[in-house]
Scaffold this motif. Structure first.
Motif, PDB file in Angstrom:
ATOM      1  N   THR A   1      19.250  15.977   9.159  1.00 46.67           N
ATOM      2  CA  THR A   1      19.902  16.834  10.160  1.00 46.67           C
ATOM      3  C   THR A   1      21.376  16.447  10.359  1.00 46.67           C
ATOM      4  O   THR A   1      21.827  15.401   9.871  1.00 46.67           O
ATOM      5  N   TYR A   2      22.093  17.314  11.083  1.00 41.32           N
ATOM      6  CA  TYR A   2      23.514  17.064  11.374  1.00 41.32           C
ATOM      7  C   TYR A   2      23.746  17.307  12.862  1.00 41.32           C
ATOM      8  O   TYR A   2      23.261  18.307  13.404  1.00 41.32           O
ATOM      9  N   HIS A  15      21.636  19.377   6.503  1.00 40.90           N
ATOM     10  CA  HIS A  15      21.852  20.498   7.410  1.00 40.90           C
ATOM     11  C   HIS A  15      23.357  20.648   7.582  1.00 40.90           C
ATOM     12  O   HIS A  15      24.070  19.639   7.711  1.00 40.90           O
ATOM     13  N   LEU A  29      22.978  26.332   9.669  1.00 44.22           N
ATOM     14  CA  LEU A  29      22.631  26.518  11.079  1.00 44.22           C
ATOM     15  C   LEU A  29      23.881  26.716  11.929  1.00 44.22           C
ATOM     16  O   LEU A  29      24.958  26.261  11.559  1.00 44.22           O
ATOM     17  N   ARG A  30      23.676  27.339  13.067  1.00 50.06           N
ATOM     18  CA  ARG A  30      24.796  27.402  14.011  1.00 50.06           C
ATOM     19  C   ARG A  30      25.035  26.040  14.644  1.00 50.06           C
ATOM     20  O   ARG A  30      26.169  25.624  14.861  1.00 50.06           O
ATOM     21  N   GLY A  31      23.942  25.358  14.945  1.00 52.51           N
ATOM     22  CA  GLY A  31      24.053  24.073  15.646  1.00 52.51           C
ATOM     23  C   GLY A  31      23.838  24.254  17.132  1.00 52.51           C
ATOM     24  O   GLY A  31      24.039  25.345  17.682  1.00 52.51           O
ATOM     25  N   ASP A  32      23.392  23.194  17.761  1.00 56.80           N
ATOM     26  CA  ASP A  32      23.159  23.219  19.207  1.00 56.80           C
ATOM     27  C   ASP A  32      24.482  23.150  19.952  1.00 56.80           C
ATOM     28  O   ASP A  32      25.458  22.601  19.452  1.00 56.80           O
ATOM     29  N   HIS A  72      28.246  32.265  14.261  1.00 61.57           N
ATOM     30  CA  HIS A  72      26.807  32.383  14.000  1.00 61.57           C
ATOM     31  C   HIS A  72      26.478  31.848  12.613  1.00 61.57           C
ATOM     32  O   HIS A  72      27.319  31.869  11.707  1.00 61.57           O
ATOM     33  N   ALA A  73      25.217  31.464  12.456  1.00 55.93           N
ATOM     34  CA  ALA A  73      24.782  30.932  11.158  1.00 55.93           C
ATOM     35  C   ALA A  73      25.048  31.938  10.034  1.00 55.93           C
ATOM     36  O   ALA A  73      25.382  31.546   8.913  1.00 55.93           O
ATOM     37  N   TYR A  85      12.587  31.449  14.539  1.00 58.42           N
ATOM     38  CA  TYR A  85      11.987  31.033  15.816  1.00 58.42           C
ATOM     39  C   TYR A  85      10.762  31.873  16.163  1.00 58.42           C
ATOM     40  O   TYR A  85      10.903  32.987  16.700  1.00 58.42           O
ATOM     41  N   HIS A  87      14.527  32.705  19.567  1.00 60.54           N
ATOM     42  CA  HIS A  87      15.589  31.787  19.968  1.00 60.54           C
ATOM     43  C   HIS A  87      15.859  32.005  21.456  1.00 60.54           C
ATOM     44  O   HIS A  87      15.875  33.153  21.928  1.00 60.54           O
ATOM     45  N   ASP A 110      16.261  39.127  17.794  1.00 56.71           N
ATOM     46  CA  ASP A 110      16.331  37.848  17.072  1.00 56.71           C
ATOM     47  C   ASP A 110      15.930  38.046  15.609  1.00 56.71           C
ATOM     48  O   ASP A 110      16.573  37.501  14.697  1.00 56.71           O
ATOM     49  N   LYS A 144      20.583  37.072   8.152  1.00 52.19           N
ATOM     50  CA  LYS A 144      20.814  35.782   7.469  1.00 52.19           C
ATOM     51  C   LYS A 144      20.212  35.835   6.060  1.00 52.19           C
ATOM     52  O   LYS A 144      20.799  35.321   5.110  1.00 52.19           O
ATOM     53  N   TYR A 174       8.745  17.543  11.563  1.00 49.49           N
ATOM     54  CA  TYR A 174       9.869  16.942  12.298  1.00 49.49           C
ATOM     55  C   TYR A 174       9.459  15.523  12.648  1.00 49.49           C
ATOM     56  O   TYR A 174       8.569  15.327  13.479  1.00 49.49           O
TER      57      TYR A 174
HETATM   58  P1  FAD Z   1      22.005  31.747  14.756  1.00 44.17           P
HETATM   59  O1  FAD Z   1      21.270  32.324  13.617  1.00 44.17           O
HETATM   60  O2  FAD Z   1      23.481  31.929  14.786  1.00 44.17           O
HETATM   61  O3  FAD Z   1      21.368  32.374  16.075  1.00 44.17           O
HETATM   62  C1  FAD Z   1      21.753  31.901  17.367  1.00 44.17           C
HETATM   63  C2  FAD Z   1      21.540  33.005  18.404  1.00 44.17           C
HETATM   64  O4  FAD Z   1      22.480  34.071  18.182  1.00 44.17           O
HETATM   65  C3  FAD Z   1      20.172  33.672  18.355  1.00 44.17           C
HETATM   66  O5  FAD Z   1      19.820  33.996  19.674  1.00 44.17           O
HETATM   67  C4  FAD Z   1      20.372  34.920  17.527  1.00 44.17           C
HETATM   68  O6  FAD Z   1      19.467  35.951  17.878  1.00 44.17           O
HETATM   69  C5  FAD Z   1      21.809  35.285  17.860  1.00 44.17           C
HETATM   70  N1  FAD Z   1      22.556  35.856  16.738  1.00 44.17           N
HETATM   71  C6  FAD Z   1      22.482  35.496  15.433  1.00 44.17           C
HETATM   72  N2  FAD Z   1      23.386  36.177  14.709  1.00 44.17           N
HETATM   73  C7  FAD Z   1      24.053  36.979  15.569  1.00 44.17           C
HETATM   74  C8  FAD Z   1      25.120  37.913  15.434  1.00 44.17           C
HETATM   75  N3  FAD Z   1      25.655  38.177  14.244  1.00 44.17           N
HETATM   76  N4  FAD Z   1      25.573  38.556  16.546  1.00 44.17           N
HETATM   77  C9  FAD Z   1      25.022  38.299  17.769  1.00 44.17           C
HETATM   78  N5  FAD Z   1      24.007  37.438  17.961  1.00 44.17           N
HETATM   79  C10 FAD Z   1      23.540  36.775  16.878  1.00 44.17           C
HETATM   80  N6  FAD Z   1      20.785  21.925  15.362  1.00 44.17           N
HETATM   81  C11 FAD Z   1      21.713  20.978  15.067  1.00 44.17           C
HETATM   82  O7  FAD Z   1      22.680  20.827  15.815  1.00 44.17           O
HETATM   83  N7  FAD Z   1      21.593  20.196  13.933  1.00 44.17           N
HETATM   84  C12 FAD Z   1      20.558  20.353  13.072  1.00 44.17           C
HETATM   85  O8  FAD Z   1      20.491  19.637  12.080  1.00 44.17           O
HETATM   86  C13 FAD Z   1      19.566  21.328  13.359  1.00 44.17           C
HETATM   87  N8  FAD Z   1      18.512  21.540  12.521  1.00 44.17           N
HETATM   88  C14 FAD Z   1      17.625  22.557  12.790  1.00 44.17           C
HETATM   89  C15 FAD Z   1      16.587  22.819  11.869  1.00 44.17           C
HETATM   90  C16 FAD Z   1      15.681  23.840  12.116  1.00 44.17           C
HETATM   91  C17 FAD Z   1      14.580  24.118  11.105  1.00 44.17           C
HETATM   92  C18 FAD Z   1      15.789  24.626  13.299  1.00 44.17           C
HETATM   93  C19 FAD Z   1      14.792  25.717  13.592  1.00 44.17           C
HETATM   94  C20 FAD Z   1      16.809  24.375  14.204  1.00 44.17           C
HETATM   95  C21 FAD Z   1      17.742  23.348  13.960  1.00 44.17           C
HETATM   96  N9  FAD Z   1      18.797  23.077  14.830  1.00 44.17           N
HETATM   97  C22 FAD Z   1      19.722  22.119  14.543  1.00 44.17           C
HETATM   98  C23 FAD Z   1      18.928  23.825  16.081  1.00 44.17           C
HETATM   99  C24 FAD Z   1      19.785  25.096  15.925  1.00 44.17           C
HETATM  100  O9  FAD Z   1      21.094  24.749  15.544  1.00 44.17           O
HETATM  101  C25 FAD Z   1      19.798  25.801  17.278  1.00 44.17           C
HETATM  102  O10 FAD Z   1      18.525  26.330  17.534  1.00 44.17           O
HETATM  103  C26 FAD Z   1      20.887  26.831  17.495  1.00 44.17           C
HETATM  104  O11 FAD Z   1      20.898  27.136  18.888  1.00 44.17           O
HETATM  105  C27 FAD Z   1      20.706  28.124  16.719  1.00 44.17           C
HETATM  106  O12 FAD Z   1      20.917  27.952  15.377  1.00 44.17           O
HETATM  107  P2  FAD Z   1      20.688  29.156  14.330  1.00 44.17           P
HETATM  108  O13 FAD Z   1      21.139  28.676  13.027  1.00 44.17           O
HETATM  109  O14 FAD Z   1      19.331  29.691  14.439  1.00 44.17           O
HETATM  110  O15 FAD Z   1      21.758  30.211  14.929  1.00 44.17           O
END
Ligand code: FAD
Length: 316
Positions: free
Chosen positions: A49-50, A94, A123-126, A143-144, A178, A182, A191, A198, A300
């Motif tokens: 992870t990152y 990640h 990922l987008r990241g937390d 966004h991711a 999710y 999410h 979602d 993606k 995990y």
């Molecule tokens: P996104 O796909 O960008 O989605 C985030 C939110 O925005 C969602 O509500 C989605 O519905 C919405 N959305 C998406 N695209 C758009 C768009 N184009 N316009 C408007 N809304 C949009 N976090 C870390 O910091 N480090 C890690 O290493 C890490 N590893 C993970 C591994 C896994 C398997 C999972 C499930 C999660 C991980 N996370 C990690 C957590 C993750 O980064 C968070 O859950 C984060 O809040 C969302 O990331 P995402 O890539 O799903 O984001």
């Protein structure tokens, strides 16, 4: 080798797991100590992870002044390289949007390519604790899907920097999904719409957030298939092992614990009791998922291998 190729070549459900880079001060042996007990289950790849987080620095020279700083936790890339070297298997770093400009992302991908890393989980990241909502880097991705688009552009060799064409990369891209939606999404359907974007942008497989009710995963897969998401969907499993997890996991990961599980957890008096209940639940979940012929079960570990080992002994 790419994760998607491992999946396509597999005759049975694969075992994979993810680890966190430790806080500063740990050495590589501590990482190997967490991985070694799980190698007998023959993971084809390990995720690393990152993280971006707040650190409190105590500056000795300045009379132990405390300073809060937002930093990227180091280690992901180095640990991936060390894993590939030592175990001769693939590592999946990640890659997150938070804290990265497009240029920094591009440089990170070029480094990964030089290291022979074929995979990234995009990922987008937390958000960090002081942010009420996620704030992208001013020059980075919101966004991711935007990160995935950048990687896909680099894979296509269509990415120009100062009119110089970069050599194409060749990453297999994974994305997060999710089953319980999410937490920021208005509803599951929006979602899923963004999840599909993606995949359309180039994600070749999805790894799910942890869930404790398999039916939620099966329903999620059906909902994905119904809107045309055809890529493999890898279930993510987290064994509950401490009293702290009982409140921490639902709060931090926005997931529900099923009633049947919570009834047993409520009776637990110690971490040992929780460990037994959590591992038993993890075995039950994994048996059912394997029977359903999921491509991979992704665990995990949160950097402790004992519970995952106990489950894997019964499953793989
Ligand atoms: P996104 O796909 O960008 O989605 C985030 C939110 O925005 C969602 O509500 C989605 O519905 C919405 N959305 C998406 N695209 C758009 C768009 N184009 N316009 C408007 N809304 C949009 N976090 C870390 O910091 N480090 C890690 O290493 C890490 N590893 C993970 C591994 C896994 C398997 C999972 C499930 C999660 C991980 N996370 C990690 C957590 C993750 O980064 C968070 O859950 C984060 O809040 C969302 O990331 P995402 O890539 O799903 O984001």
């Amino acid at each position: 080798m790419k994760v998607i190729d491992h999946i396509n070549a597999a005759k049975d459900t694969l075992f994979s797991f993810e680890i966190l880079p430790p806080l500063k001060g740990a050495n590589i042996q501590s990482i190997y100590d967490g991985i070694d007990p799980l190698m007998e289950f023959k993971p084809k790849y390990i995720n690393v992870t990152y993280h971006r987080e707040e650190f409190i620095y105590k500056e000795r020279e300045k009379g132990l002044l405390e300073k809060i700083a937002i930093r990227k936790r180091p280690g992901t890339v180095g640990i991936c390289a060390a894993i590939m070297n030592k175990y001769n298997i693939d590592a999946v770093p990640h890659l997150i949007c938070g804290g990265f400009s497009r240029e920094e992302t591009e440089n990170a991908l070029i480094d990964l390519q030089f290291l022979g890393i074929d995979n990234v989980l995009a990922l987008r990241g937390d958000s960090i604790k002081t942010e009420s909502t996620f704030k992208p880097d001013p020059e980075g991705h919101k966004h991711a899907v935007d990160l995935i688009n950048q990687i896909t552009d680099m894979n296509r060799g269509s990415y120009l920097v100062d009119d110089i064409q970069l050599a194409p990369t060749n990453f297999c891209i994974g994305a997060a999904g999710y089953p319980e939606k999410h937490f920021e999404a208005m509803n599951l359907s929006t979602d899923l719409h963004y999840l599909k974007s993606k995949v359309d942008a180039g994600a070749e497989y999805i790894v799910t957030q942890m869930f404790f009710n398999n039916q939620k995963y099966f329903d999620f897969v059906d909902a994905c298939r119904a809107i045309g998401i055809t890529v493999p969907i890898i279930p993510g499993i987290k064994p509950i092992t401490t009293l702290n997890h009982i409140s921490f996991l639902p709060k931090v990961f926005h997931i529900d614990l099923p009633e049947e599980l919570s009834k047993d957890l409520i009776k637990c008096k110690s971490n040992k009791d929780v460990f037994e209940v959590g591992v038993e639940w993890g075995i039950h979940q994994s048996q059912e998922l394997k029977k359903a012929k999921v491509p991979v079960i992704h665990y995990y570990t949160m950097s402790t291998s004992e519970s995952v080992k106990t489950i894997a002994e019964k499953i793989f």
